[in-house]
Design a protein around this motif. Structure first.
Motif, PDB file in Angstrom:
ATOM      1  N   LYS A  46     -51.706  78.650  21.295  1.00 42.62           N
ATOM      2  CA  LYS A  46     -52.495  79.799  20.817  1.00 42.62           C
ATOM      3  C   LYS A  46     -53.299  79.427  19.572  1.00 42.62           C
ATOM      4  O   LYS A  46     -54.469  79.802  19.446  1.00 42.62           O
ATOM      5  N   THR A  47     -52.691  78.698  18.660  1.00 45.44           N
ATOM      6  CA  THR A  47     -53.434  78.248  17.477  1.00 45.44           C
ATOM      7  C   THR A  47     -54.654  77.441  17.902  1.00 45.44           C
ATOM      8  O   THR A  47     -55.757  77.650  17.390  1.00 45.44           O
ATOM      9  N   MET A  48     -54.460  76.535  18.849  1.00 48.75           N
ATOM     10  CA  MET A  48     -55.579  75.719  19.319  1.00 48.75           C
ATOM     11  C   MET A  48     -56.659  76.565  19.969  1.00 48.75           C
ATOM     12  O   MET A  48     -57.853  76.356  19.748  1.00 48.75           O
ATOM     13  N   ARG A  49     -56.249  77.526  20.762  1.00 44.58           N
ATOM     14  CA  ARG A  49     -57.222  78.406  21.411  1.00 44.58           C
ATOM     15  C   ARG A  49     -57.927  79.301  20.383  1.00 44.58           C
ATOM     16  O   ARG A  49     -59.118  79.596  20.529  1.00 44.58           O
ATOM     17  N   ASP A  50     -57.200  79.725  19.348  1.00 46.93           N
ATOM     18  CA  ASP A  50     -57.794  80.570  18.303  1.00 46.93           C
ATOM     19  C   ASP A  50     -58.933  79.863  17.568  1.00 46.93           C
ATOM     20  O   ASP A  50     -59.909  80.499  17.182  1.00 46.93           O
ATOM     21  N   VAL A  51     -58.788  78.560  17.341  1.00 46.17           N
ATOM     22  CA  VAL A  51     -59.806  77.824  16.581  1.00 46.17           C
ATOM     23  C   VAL A  51     -60.813  77.098  17.472  1.00 46.17           C
ATOM     24  O   VAL A  51     -61.813  76.574  16.981  1.00 46.17           O
ATOM     25  N   HIS A  52     -60.565  77.093  18.762  1.00 49.95           N
ATOM     26  CA  HIS A  52     -61.360  76.277  19.687  1.00 49.95           C
ATOM     27  C   HIS A  52     -62.861  76.495  19.562  1.00 49.95           C
ATOM     28  O   HIS A  52     -63.635  75.537  19.446  1.00 49.95           O
ATOM     29  N   ASP A  53     -63.315  77.740  19.622  1.00 44.04           N
ATOM     30  CA  ASP A  53     -64.753  77.986  19.673  1.00 44.04           C
ATOM     31  C   ASP A  53     -65.465  77.499  18.414  1.00 44.04           C
ATOM     32  O   ASP A  53     -66.550  76.905  18.499  1.00 44.04           O
ATOM     33  N   GLU A  54     -64.855  77.731  17.245  1.00 44.88           N
ATOM     34  CA  GLU A  54     -65.456  77.242  16.002  1.00 44.88           C
ATOM     35  C   GLU A  54     -65.462  75.718  15.963  1.00 44.88           C
ATOM     36  O   GLU A  54     -66.430  75.107  15.503  1.00 44.88           O
ATOM     37  N   VAL A  55     -64.382  75.102  16.422  1.00 44.48           N
ATOM     38  CA  VAL A  55     -64.316  73.648  16.459  1.00 44.48           C
ATOM     39  C   VAL A  55     -65.383  73.109  17.415  1.00 44.48           C
ATOM     40  O   VAL A  55     -66.138  72.189  17.073  1.00 44.48           O
ATOM     41  N   ASP A  56     -65.466  73.681  18.599  1.00 47.46           N
ATOM     42  CA  ASP A  56     -66.413  73.208  19.612  1.00 47.46           C
ATOM     43  C   ASP A  56     -67.855  73.357  19.143  1.00 47.46           C
ATOM     44  O   ASP A  56     -68.694  72.495  19.412  1.00 47.46           O
ATOM     45  N   GLU A  57     -68.139  74.434  18.442  1.00 47.06           N
ATOM     46  CA  GLU A  57     -69.496  74.666  17.967  1.00 47.06           C
ATOM     47  C   GLU A  57     -69.951  73.571  17.008  1.00 47.06           C
ATOM     48  O   GLU A  57     -71.088  73.110  17.067  1.00 47.06           O
ATOM     49  N   GLU A  58     -69.043  73.127  16.162  1.00 46.83           N
ATOM     50  CA  GLU A  58     -69.411  72.099  15.183  1.00 46.83           C
ATOM     51  C   GLU A  58     -69.200  70.677  15.691  1.00 46.83           C
ATOM     52  O   GLU A  58     -69.977  69.783  15.369  1.00 46.83           O
ATOM     53  N   ASP A  59     -68.132  70.481  16.470  1.00 44.27           N
ATOM     54  CA  ASP A  59     -67.799  69.117  16.869  1.00 44.27           C
ATOM     55  C   ASP A  59     -67.124  69.099  18.241  1.00 44.27           C
ATOM     56  O   ASP A  59     -65.901  69.190  18.339  1.00 44.27           O
ATOM     57  N   PRO A  60     -67.914  68.969  19.300  1.00 49.14           N
ATOM     58  CA  PRO A  60     -67.335  68.932  20.646  1.00 49.14           C
ATOM     59  C   PRO A  60     -66.306  67.814  20.839  1.00 49.14           C
ATOM     60  O   PRO A  60     -65.392  67.948  21.649  1.00 49.14           O
ATOM     61  N   THR A  61     -66.417  66.740  20.100  1.00 49.84           N
ATOM     62  CA  THR A  61     -65.440  65.659  20.225  1.00 49.84           C
ATOM     63  C   THR A  61     -64.065  66.127  19.769  1.00 49.84           C
ATOM     64  O   THR A  61     -63.053  65.843  20.420  1.00 49.84           O
ATOM     65  N   SER A  62     -64.004  66.850  18.681  1.00 43.00           N
ATOM     66  CA  SER A  62     -62.722  67.416  18.235  1.00 43.00           C
ATOM     67  C   SER A  62     -62.209  68.441  19.239  1.00 43.00           C
ATOM     68  O   SER A  62     -61.007  68.526  19.483  1.00 43.00           O
ATOM     69  N   ALA A  63     -63.112  69.204  19.828  1.00 39.79           N
ATOM     70  CA  ALA A  63     -62.710  70.174  20.850  1.00 39.79           C
ATOM     71  C   ALA A  63     -62.106  69.468  22.054  1.00 39.79           C
ATOM     72  O   ALA A  63     -61.171  69.982  22.679  1.00 39.79           O
ATOM     73  N   ASP A  64     -62.608  68.280  22.378  1.00 39.05           N
ATOM     74  CA  ASP A  64     -62.021  67.508  23.475  1.00 39.05           C
ATOM     75  C   ASP A  64     -60.563  67.155  23.189  1.00 39.05           C
ATOM     76  O   ASP A  64     -59.726  67.167  24.101  1.00 39.05           O
ATOM     77  N   LEU A  65     -60.244  66.851  21.951  1.00 39.50           N
ATOM     78  CA  LEU A  65     -58.844  66.594  21.581  1.00 39.50           C
ATOM     79  C   LEU A  65     -58.001  67.849  21.799  1.00 39.50           C
ATOM     80  O   LEU A  65     -56.871  67.758  22.273  1.00 39.50           O
ATOM     81  N   LEU A  66     -58.557  69.002  21.452  1.00 36.67           N
ATOM     82  CA  LEU A  66     -57.841  70.259  21.680  1.00 36.67           C
ATOM     83  C   LEU A  66     -57.609  70.480  23.168  1.00 36.67           C
ATOM     84  O   LEU A  66     -56.521  70.906  23.568  1.00 36.67           O
ATOM     85  N   HIS A  67     -58.616  70.193  23.988  1.00 35.75           N
ATOM     86  CA  HIS A  67     -58.479  70.376  25.439  1.00 35.75           C
ATOM     87  C   HIS A  67     -57.309  69.567  25.980  1.00 35.75           C
ATOM     88  O   HIS A  67     -56.496  70.081  26.754  1.00 35.75           O
ATOM     89  N   ALA A  68     -57.234  68.311  25.594  1.00 34.37           N
ATOM     90  CA  ALA A  68     -56.161  67.439  26.085  1.00 34.37           C
ATOM     91  C   ALA A  68     -54.792  67.939  25.621  1.00 34.37           C
ATOM     92  O   ALA A  68     -53.827  67.959  26.393  1.00 34.37           O
ATOM     93  N   ALA A  69     -54.719  68.369  24.374  1.00 34.97           N
ATOM     94  CA  ALA A  69     -53.444  68.869  23.841  1.00 34.97           C
ATOM     95  C   ALA A  69     -53.043  70.165  24.531  1.00 34.97           C
ATOM     96  O   ALA A  69     -51.873  70.337  24.907  1.00 34.97           O
ATOM     97  N   ILE A  70     -53.978  71.069  24.709  1.00 32.42           N
ATOM     98  CA  ILE A  70     -53.682  72.333  25.382  1.00 32.42           C
ATOM     99  C   ILE A  70     -53.168  72.071  26.796  1.00 32.42           C
ATOM    100  O   ILE A  70     -52.160  72.637  27.216  1.00 32.42           O
ATOM    101  N   GLU A  71     -53.857  71.199  27.518  1.00 26.94           N
ATOM    102  CA  GLU A  71     -53.452  70.907  28.889  1.00 26.94           C
ATOM    103  C   GLU A  71     -52.008  70.391  28.937  1.00 26.94           C
ATOM    104  O   GLU A  71     -51.187  70.863  29.724  1.00 26.94           O
ATOM    105  N   ARG A  72     -51.679  69.457  28.095  1.00 27.20           N
ATOM    106  CA  ARG A  72     -50.346  68.850  28.129  1.00 27.20           C
ATOM    107  C   ARG A  72     -49.276  69.817  27.623  1.00 27.20           C
ATOM    108  O   ARG A  72     -48.191  69.927  28.222  1.00 27.20           O
ATOM    109  N   LEU A  73     -49.542  70.535  26.541  1.00 28.45           N
ATOM    110  CA  LEU A  73     -48.534  71.452  26.004  1.00 28.45           C
ATOM    111  C   LEU A  73     -48.278  72.621  26.949  1.00 28.45           C
ATOM    112  O   LEU A  73     -47.138  73.070  27.087  1.00 28.45           O
TER     113      LEU A  73
END
Length: 159
Positions: free
Chosen positions: A108-135
């Protein structure tokens, strides 16, 4: 690229919950008892390893963006969104519920910050995607330990 304060803060939130997930996973790992102990003990190792990996990736991404990750225990304790894990021995049934809730909260924390992270840095958002998928996969695998075969998969599991 240099992270804005918002991006750095969002990645710090993620890092804090991942560090706490790792520590709580170890606490549960050391103190879990009961039916299916060994299976859950090994599953907790998977959760711990994933939390450590994703925490390291988040922290190293922060450094690549000239931000300073803070994984000190004082910072983690003050900033985590995860509830404290109870002390003492934990039954396998309780550990399943407790760890599933913590996995879901970390996601949930990752999803809460995802859009702001993705807007500034899609590469960091990709790290969130991988973590969300696995967790999320780990949460499913852990909660399956106590699910009844009659539970509808589209309904949330009993907590």
């Amino acid at each position: 690229m240099k992270a804005s304060p918002t991006l750095a803060g969002n990645l710090q939130l993620v890092l804090t919950d991942l560090v706490e997930l790792h520590v709580q996973g170890k606490q549960a790992h050391w103190n879990v008892v009961g039916t299916n102990f060994r299976d859950l003990h090994l599953q907790l190792d998977e959760i711990i390893a994933s939390a450590r990996l994703f925490a390291d990736q988040a922290a190293e991404r922060m450094r690549a963006l000239h931000a300073l990750p803070d994984g000190r225990s004082k910072t983690v304790a003050a900033g985590t969104r995860l509830e404290e894990l109870p002390g003492g021995l934990i039954s396998t049934k309780d550990a399943v519920k407790l760890m599933t809730a913590r996995l879901e909260r970390t996601v949930k924390t990752m999803r809460d910050v995802h859009d702001e992270v993705d807007e500034e840095d899609p590469t960091s958002a990709d790290l969130l995607h991988a973590a969300i998928e696995r967790l999320e996969q780990l949460a499913w695998m852990v909660i399956a330990e106590t699910m009844a075969p009659s539970v509808a998969v589209t309904e949330p599991a009993e907590k």
